[in-house]
Design a protein around this motif. Structure first.
Motif, PDB file in Angstrom:
ATOM      1  N   LEU A   9       0.854  -1.185   0.000  1.00 38.77           N
ATOM      2  CA  LEU A   9       0.000   0.000   0.000  1.00 38.77           C
ATOM      3  C   LEU A   9       0.890   1.235   0.000  1.00 38.77           C
ATOM      4  N   THR A  10       0.275   2.370  -0.222  1.00 39.31           N
ATOM      5  CA  THR A  10       1.016   3.623  -0.155  1.00 39.31           C
ATOM      6  C   THR A  10       0.534   4.381   1.069  1.00 39.31           C
ATOM      7  N   VAL A  11       1.467   4.793   1.910  1.00 39.86           N
ATOM      8  CA  VAL A  11       1.098   5.561   3.103  1.00 39.86           C
ATOM      9  C   VAL A  11       1.830   6.900   3.055  1.00 39.86           C
ATOM     10  N   ASN A  12       1.060   7.956   3.007  1.00 42.39           N
ATOM     11  CA  ASN A  12       1.620   9.312   2.928  1.00 42.39           C
ATOM     12  C   ASN A  12       2.649   9.422   1.801  1.00 42.39           C
ATOM     13  N   GLY A  13       2.297   8.810   0.672  1.00 38.86           N
ATOM     14  CA  GLY A  13       3.137   8.934  -0.525  1.00 38.86           C
ATOM     15  C   GLY A  13       4.273   7.936  -0.604  1.00 38.86           C
ATOM     16  N   GLN A  14       4.456   7.122   0.427  1.00 42.17           N
ATOM     17  CA  GLN A  14       5.557   6.153   0.412  1.00 42.17           C
ATOM     18  C   GLN A  14       5.011   4.738   0.252  1.00 42.17           C
ATOM     19  N   ALA A  15       5.602   3.986  -0.676  1.00 43.53           N
ATOM     20  CA  ALA A  15       5.185   2.595  -0.876  1.00 43.53           C
ATOM     21  C   ALA A  15       5.643   1.762   0.313  1.00 43.53           C
ATOM     22  N   ASN A  32       1.702   0.964  15.074  1.00 44.88           N
ATOM     23  CA  ASN A  32       2.691   0.020  15.600  1.00 44.88           C
ATOM     24  C   ASN A  32       3.719  -0.420  14.562  1.00 44.88           C
ATOM     25  N   ASP A  33       3.268  -0.624  13.332  1.00 45.27           N
ATOM     26  CA  ASP A  33       4.201  -1.107  12.306  1.00 45.27           C
ATOM     27  C   ASP A  33       4.934   0.051  11.642  1.00 45.27           C
ATOM     28  N   LEU A  34       4.241   1.176  11.446  1.00 45.36           N
ATOM     29  CA  LEU A  34       4.861   2.295  10.731  1.00 45.36           C
ATOM     30  C   LEU A  34       5.247   3.449  11.648  1.00 45.36           C
ATOM     31  N   GLY A  35       4.879   3.361  12.908  1.00 48.03           N
ATOM     32  CA  GLY A  35       5.275   4.410  13.865  1.00 48.03           C
ATOM     33  C   GLY A  35       4.551   5.723  13.661  1.00 48.03           C
ATOM     34  N   LEU A  36       3.404   5.681  12.984  1.00 46.32           N
ATOM     35  CA  LEU A  36       2.623   6.906  12.758  1.00 46.32           C
ATOM     36  C   LEU A  36       1.594   7.021  13.886  1.00 46.32           C
ATOM     37  N   LYS A  37       1.970   7.739  14.918  1.00 40.76           N
ATOM     38  CA  LYS A  37       1.157   7.768  16.143  1.00 40.76           C
ATOM     39  C   LYS A  37       0.134   8.896  16.162  1.00 40.76           C
ATOM     40  N   GLY A  38       0.026   9.632  15.062  1.00 40.27           N
ATOM     41  CA  GLY A  38      -0.924  10.753  15.036  1.00 40.27           C
ATOM     42  C   GLY A  38      -2.373  10.299  15.050  1.00 40.27           C
ATOM     43  N   SER A  39      -2.659   9.144  14.486  1.00 43.73           N
ATOM     44  CA  SER A  39      -4.013   8.595  14.521  1.00 43.73           C
ATOM     45  C   SER A  39      -4.180   7.917  15.877  1.00 43.73           C
ATOM     46  N   HIS A  40      -5.212   8.326  16.598  1.00 46.67           N
ATOM     47  CA  HIS A  40      -5.357   7.842  17.977  1.00 46.67           C
ATOM     48  C   HIS A  40      -6.403   6.744  18.093  1.00 46.67           C
ATOM     49  N   LEU A  41      -6.305   6.014  19.182  1.00 42.22           N
ATOM     50  CA  LEU A  41      -7.296   4.986  19.491  1.00 42.22           C
ATOM     51  C   LEU A  41      -8.073   5.420  20.717  1.00 42.22           C
ATOM     52  N   GLY A  42      -9.369   5.643  20.528  1.00 41.52           N
ATOM     53  CA  GLY A  42     -10.213   6.021  21.650  1.00 41.52           C
ATOM     54  C   GLY A  42     -11.103   4.866  22.023  1.00 41.52           C
ATOM     55  N   CYS A  43     -12.262   4.815  21.374  1.00 36.04           N
ATOM     56  CA  CYS A  43     -13.266   3.804  21.735  1.00 36.04           C
ATOM     57  C   CYS A  43     -12.967   2.425  21.163  1.00 36.04           C
ATOM     58  N   GLU A  44     -12.266   2.384  20.050  1.00 37.75           N
ATOM     59  CA  GLU A  44     -11.944   1.147  19.322  1.00 37.75           C
ATOM     60  C   GLU A  44     -13.176   0.416  18.812  1.00 37.75           C
ATOM     61  N   HIS A  45     -14.312   1.089  18.742  1.00 37.28           N
ATOM     62  CA  HIS A  45     -15.437   0.447  18.070  1.00 37.28           C
ATOM     63  C   HIS A  45     -16.265   1.418  17.224  1.00 37.28           C
ATOM     64  N   GLY A  46     -15.603   2.349  16.616  1.00 35.58           N
ATOM     65  CA  GLY A  46     -16.256   3.130  15.562  1.00 35.58           C
ATOM     66  C   GLY A  46     -17.087   4.308  16.010  1.00 35.58           C
ATOM     67  N   VAL A  47     -16.977   4.719  17.253  1.00 35.56           N
ATOM     68  CA  VAL A  47     -17.851   5.778  17.751  1.00 35.56           C
ATOM     69  C   VAL A  47     -17.177   7.152  17.787  1.00 35.56           C
ATOM     70  N   GLY A  72      -3.236  -2.239  -1.516  1.00 31.41           N
ATOM     71  CA  GLY A  72      -3.422  -1.648  -2.845  1.00 31.41           C
ATOM     72  C   GLY A  72      -3.965  -0.239  -2.812  1.00 31.41           C
ATOM     73  N   CYS A  73      -4.196   0.309  -1.621  1.00 33.17           N
ATOM     74  CA  CYS A  73      -4.824   1.644  -1.504  1.00 33.17           C
ATOM     75  C   CYS A  73      -3.775   2.709  -1.171  1.00 33.17           C
ATOM     76  N   LYS A  74      -4.252   3.942  -1.306  1.00 32.09           N
ATOM     77  CA  LYS A  74      -3.447   5.092  -0.877  1.00 32.09           C
ATOM     78  C   LYS A  74      -4.011   5.576   0.457  1.00 32.09           C
ATOM     79  N   VAL A  75      -3.190   5.478   1.480  1.00 33.26           N
ATOM     80  CA  VAL A  75      -3.610   5.877   2.828  1.00 33.26           C
ATOM     81  C   VAL A  75      -2.909   7.183   3.179  1.00 33.26           C
ATOM     82  N   ARG A  76      -3.668   8.092   3.792  1.00 32.62           N
ATOM     83  CA  ARG A  76      -3.054   9.316   4.320  1.00 32.62           C
ATOM     84  C   ARG A  76      -3.448   9.471   5.779  1.00 32.62           C
ATOM     85  N   THR A  77      -2.487   9.911   6.545  1.00 31.45           N
ATOM     86  CA  THR A  77      -2.730  10.159   7.963  1.00 31.45           C
ATOM     87  C   THR A  77      -2.509  11.640   8.224  1.00 31.45           C
TER      88      THR A  77
END
Ligand code: FES
Ligand code: FES
Length: 168
Positions: A9-15, A32-47, A72-77
């Motif tokens: 996949l592509t994350v922030n422009g990097q394959a 955890n895998d890419l070290g991009l900690k800006g996206s946070h985990l709150g409820c962990e069930h979509g709320v 196969g997607c382009k992901v941006r954080t």
């Protein structure tokens, strides 16, 4: 790694090529895998919306999306958005209006607001409130956040109307 799947996949422009467990959620993979900690985990069930990221140009809940689904997607954080300067004006408005306190909700809030500003550049205050209703903030009471988004919309509209270039 018999129980792992290979994904590209592509994350922030990097394959990226990684192996992930089928049950790994996208936000865990990013953090955890890419070290991009800006996206946070709150409820962990979509709320709460703290985990909001962009997949192929649309925001999704990172806690409800599996990493393998982003293959196969382009992901941006929020890190990518910030690096590219796409939301520099909005981030500055957040600071001006004191639209964050603990900041936990802020990355998701900015991701959601970015999509609103692209899809509804003429959004009313009520529409802004409705749009971000899927992103919870425990600190600010929302008014300052709505102020910041509305001001950015107005400034962008003003720039568009006058043809003035966005300040670097
Ligand atoms: S952590 Fe994903 S919606 Fe709350
Ligand atoms: S600023 Fe603390 S949750 Fe929004």
């Amino acid at each position: 790694m018999a129980d792992h799947h290979a994904i590209e996949l592509t994350v922030n422009g990097q394959a990226q090529q990684r192996h992930v467990q089928p049950r790994t959620h996208l936000v865990d993979f990013l953090r955890n895998d890419l070290g991009l900690k800006g996206s946070h985990l709150g409820c962990e069930h979509g709320v709460c919306g703290a985990c909001t990221v962009e997949v192929d140009g649309r925001i999704v809940r990172g806690c409800l999306t599996l990493a393998v689904q982003a293959g196969g997607c382009k992901v941006r954080t929020i890190e990518g958005l910030s690096q590219d300067g796409d939301v520099k004006d909005l981030q500055e408005a957040f600071i001006r209006h004191n639209a964050l306190q603990c900041g936990f909700c802020t990355p998701g809030m900015v991701m959601a607001a970015k999509e609103l500003m692209e899809h509804k550049p003429d959004a009313t205050r009520a529409e802004v409130r409705e749009w971000i209703s899927g992103n919870y903030c425990r600190c600010t009471g929302y008014h300052a956040i709505v102020d910041a988004i509305c001001e950015t919309l107005a400034l962008r509209a003003g720039r568009a109307a006058t043809g003035t270039k966005e300040a670097a």
